[in-house]
Design an enzyme around this catalytic site. Structure first.
Site, PDB file in Angstrom:
ATOM      1  NE  ARG A 162      -3.439  -2.505  -0.029  1.00 48.87           N
ATOM      2  CZ  ARG A 162      -2.877  -3.508  -0.712  1.00 48.87           C
ATOM      3  NH1 ARG A 162      -1.787  -3.325  -1.423  1.00 48.87           N
ATOM      4  NH2 ARG A 162      -3.427  -4.690  -0.728  1.00 48.87           N
ATOM      5  CB  SER A 240      -8.968  -0.502   4.817  1.00 48.55           C
ATOM      6  OG  SER A 240      -9.505  -1.725   4.370  1.00 48.55           O
ATOM      7  CD  GLU A 336      -5.902   1.540   2.487  1.00 56.02           C
ATOM      8  OE1 GLU A 336      -5.823   0.546   3.224  1.00 56.02           O
ATOM      9  OE2 GLU A 336      -6.517   1.543   1.407  1.00 56.02           O
TER      10      GLU A 336
END
Ligand code: FAD
Length: 340
Positions: A162, A240, A336
């Site tokens: 990520r 998320s 995130e």
């Protein structure tokens, strides 16, 4: 150019005005757009589908470049490999559907991730054991620090879990297009996720038919609240809200002994489940975290904005959750979504 509200362009539907709004719709116009954006004292903010963005209530004085280019080109290579080049503003879900329909394997497990193809390398978007970086071969990007548009070799993209150079050096780059090398195949990549294996009635490691695998992903995402609903309690979200955190060896042992999922990264470190840690602190699906900010009704790790929520409330909720996890488990959580 006109008065755009960031709340109209983010899936959280939060964020104030963006008076310097530049919509990028045609490749040929990039040079003019870059000149206009580059003339401003502040670095521009590049916005795709806004599905991983938390925009402030007061808006931004930075130029906002909205990526709205479309288009997919394919070029046949040797050994059943196909180079697929996609414009940055093209919806990722459409790219996945297109490549699966063309019998190309490599991104079949990325269906259902909202947003644009151009944003996918930014956090190396991934799901079900597949990441965009697995098949990425080239990125054409504009570097605002040099004013040049150039090919960024994949080795320089620093793709990881990520993250990438585009996230680490946020604001420096605008990705204009990317190229993937996909493989002509009737079967999908091996199934590495139990959820998916169950949905497919197939053992882990098996290679289901390509179209079936892609359909199973959408089915499983729908079942687990991983698709973006158009309306309802969970409609305003950014997926998320925290990354799965790296933990120490001791923390990994302690978490494992409590039944927490902990897995080894390719760099031989331990990564824990942010969702599990939040639940260990008492958060549950549907729970209110701060005024107007609730966990989604389907999963604790997704935070949703309700009617009365502001971006400030959302940020406060993220901070409160991270602080609780730090107190209870001694683990630092990192959001995130990207803050404008
Ligand atoms: C329901 C839901 C499910 C999700 N599931 C997943 C998942 O399974 N896996 C996953 O990885 N993510 C997931 N996400 C997060 C998000 O969809 C992805 O990160 C997606 O790639 C973001 O695309 P976007 O166009 O909306 O990005 P935006 O929110 O517009 O931008 C995100 C960041 O990328 C930058 N950016 C965007 N476009 C460009 C560009 N062309 N050049 C340079 N920088 C750019 C922005 O400046 C910002 O920093 C999910 C989100 C939701 C709402």
């Amino acid at each position: 150019m006109g008065q755009h509200q960031l709340s109209d362009h983010t899936t959280l539907r939060l964020g104030g005005p963006a008076p310097l709004w530049l919509s990028h719709t045609h490749d040929a116009d990039w040079r003019d757009l870059a000149r206009a954006a580059g003339a401003h004292a502040e670095l521009p903010f590049t916005l795709g589908g806004g599905s991983n963005t938390l925009a402030p209530d007061q808006g931004t004085t930075r130029p906002v470049i909205h990526m709205a280019t479309r288009g997919i080109r394919t070029r046949h290579l040797v050994d059943g490999q196909v180079a697929v080049t996609v414009a940055a503003g093209h919806p990722l879900t459409d790219l996945v559907a297109h490549t699966v329909a063309e019998g190309l394997s490599g991104i079949e497990y990325l269906g259902g991730i909202p947003g644009t193809a151009g944003a996918a390398p930014v956090q190396n978007a991934g799901a079900y054991g597949q990441e965009i970086g697995d098949t990425l071969t080239a990125v054409i990007a504009h570097d605002w620090t040099t004013g040049r548009t150039a090919r960024v070799p994949v080795a320089e993209c620093r793709l990881d879990y990520r993250t990438s150079v585009f996230k680490q050096e946020l604001g420096r780059w605008t990705i204009l297009s990317l190229t993937l090398h996909l493989t002509r195949s009737t079967v999908a990549a091996p199934v590495t996720y139990q959820h998916l294996a169950t949905a497919l009635w197939a053992p882990l490691g098996s290679r289901p038919p390509l179209a079936e695998a892609a359909a199973a992903v959408l089915h499983d995402r729908a079942e687990r609240g991983l698709l973006l609903p158009e309306t309802g309690h969970d409609a305003r979200q950014a997926g998320s809200c925290f990354l799965n955190p790296i933990v120490t060896d001791d923390q990994a042992v302690a978490l494992r002994s409590q039944g927490a999922p902990v897995y080894r990264t390719p760099a031989h470190r331990w990564r824990a489940s942010a969702g599990w840690l939040l639940e260990a602190c008492g958060y549950r699906p549907g729970a209110e975290v701060t005024r107007g900010v609730r966990c989604s009704t389907r999963r604790t790790l997704t935070l949703t904005a309700q009617a009365e929520a502001t971006a400030h409330d959302f940020r406060t909720a993220l901070e409160a959750m991270a602080a609780n996890v730090r107190t209870v488990a001694g683990v630092d959580l990192h959001p995130e979504p990207v803050f404008v």
